[in-house]
Enzyme design. Structure first.
Site, mmCIF file in Angstrom:
data_model
loop_
_atom_site.group_PDB
_atom_site.id
_atom_site.type_symbol
_atom_site.label_atom_id
_atom_site.label_comp_id
_atom_site.label_asym_id
_atom_site.label_seq_id
_atom_site.Cartn_x
_atom_site.Cartn_y
_atom_site.Cartn_z
ATOM 1 C CD GLU A 105 -2.808 1.465 0.382
ATOM 2 O OE1 GLU A 105 -2.379 1.547 -0.778
ATOM 3 O OE2 GLU A 105 -3.987 1.705 0.684
ATOM 4 C CG ASP A 106 -0.960 4.899 -1.274
ATOM 5 O OD1 ASP A 106 -1.554 4.301 -0.348
ATOM 6 O OD2 ASP A 106 -1.529 5.740 -2.000
ATOM 7 C CG ASP A 109 -3.993 9.711 6.596
ATOM 8 O OD1 ASP A 109 -3.087 10.349 7.148
ATOM 9 O OD2 ASP A 109 -5.068 10.230 6.255
ATOM 10 C CG PHE A 158 -2.528 15.981 0.963
ATOM 11 C CD1 PHE A 158 -3.344 14.919 1.304
ATOM 12 C CD2 PHE A 158 -2.359 16.295 -0.382
ATOM 13 C CE1 PHE A 158 -4.000 14.171 0.328
ATOM 14 C CE2 PHE A 158 -3.009 15.556 -1.370
ATOM 15 C CZ PHE A 158 -3.828 14.497 -1.008
ATOM 16 N NE ARG A 171 -3.426 8.001 -9.022
ATOM 17 C CZ ARG A 171 -4.012 7.769 -7.846
ATOM 18 N NH1 ARG A 171 -3.285 7.441 -6.800
ATOM 19 N NH2 ARG A 171 -5.317 7.861 -7.710
#
Ligand code: IMP
Ligand code: MG
Length: 188
Positions: A105-106, A109, A158, A171
């Site tokens: 997964e990136d 959070d 962010f 991206r």
């Protein structure tokens, strides 16, 4: 967003291309060691779309036989805040029952998305189920979950690039950077 990417829209590079590649080589070596002697097949799952760069680079640094699978999820909520209610838009094509599953997964959070995904995938009875994420924002956590393997812990900002998007864009930056607030304002 259109035309050439203006790198001045990024206030600072949080993780450079070189740092990302170095850390991914280390993660690949760690995973190769940890899974080398296990019985059962290994499945590396890419969570689309954010993990696509990480997944492709990580897979090439893991010296093990493994299957590569892709899962599309969409979570209800907005760009800054996920609800954790996950809908599968594209499921994996293979059974994971009795296999060793690693989720790529990136970013973790609030942790709600991965927590939901873990429940969903563990109901399919894999031999093991672990999370490998590139980035972790521990200060944002809203549930009891930690990645088993993590590239970098980052502050509560962010970020975009290397798979992570702002409104579907950026991206394809080769690094992870913090987007200047004026870019959001210009879009609104
Ligand atoms: P969580 O459920 O709050 O852990 O959210 C995880 C998802 O939110 C990730 O898979 C990303 O798609 C998105 N996300 C969280 N933080 C960021 C960020 O800083 N930039 C871009 N996307 C993010
Ligand atoms: Mg996203």
């Amino acid at each position: 967003m259109k035309g050439l990417i203006n790198h001045d829209d990024i206030s600072r590079v949080l993780v450079s291309e070189q740092e990302i590649q170095k850390r991914i080589r280390e993660l690949g070596e760690e995973l190769s060691r940890d899974y080398a002697d296990l019985d059962g097949e290994i499945v590396l799952i890419c969570i689309l779309k954010g993990a696509v760069m990480f997944f492709a680079d990580l897979a090439r640094c893991i010296n093990l036989h493994l299957q590569m699978e892709f899962m599309g999820i969409s979570s209800y909520g907005n760009e800054q805040k996920t609800s954790g209610i996950v809908r599968i838009t594209k499921d994996i094509d293979t059974s994971i029952t009795g296999k060793h599953v690693i989720i790529a997964e990136d970013i973790m959070d609030s942790g709600l998305t991965l927590s939901h995904l873990m429940k969903l995938l563990s109901s399919r009875s894999p031999a093991s189920l672990k999370i490998c994420c590139l980035l972790d924002k521990p200060s944002r956590r809203e549930c009891d979950i930690t990645p088993d393997y993590c590239g970098f812990e980052i502050p509560n900002e962010f970020v975009v690039g290397y798979g992570l998007d702002y409104n579907g864009f950026l991206r394809n930056l080769p690094y992870v950077g913090v987007l200047k607030p004026c870019v959001y304002c210009a879009e609104e």
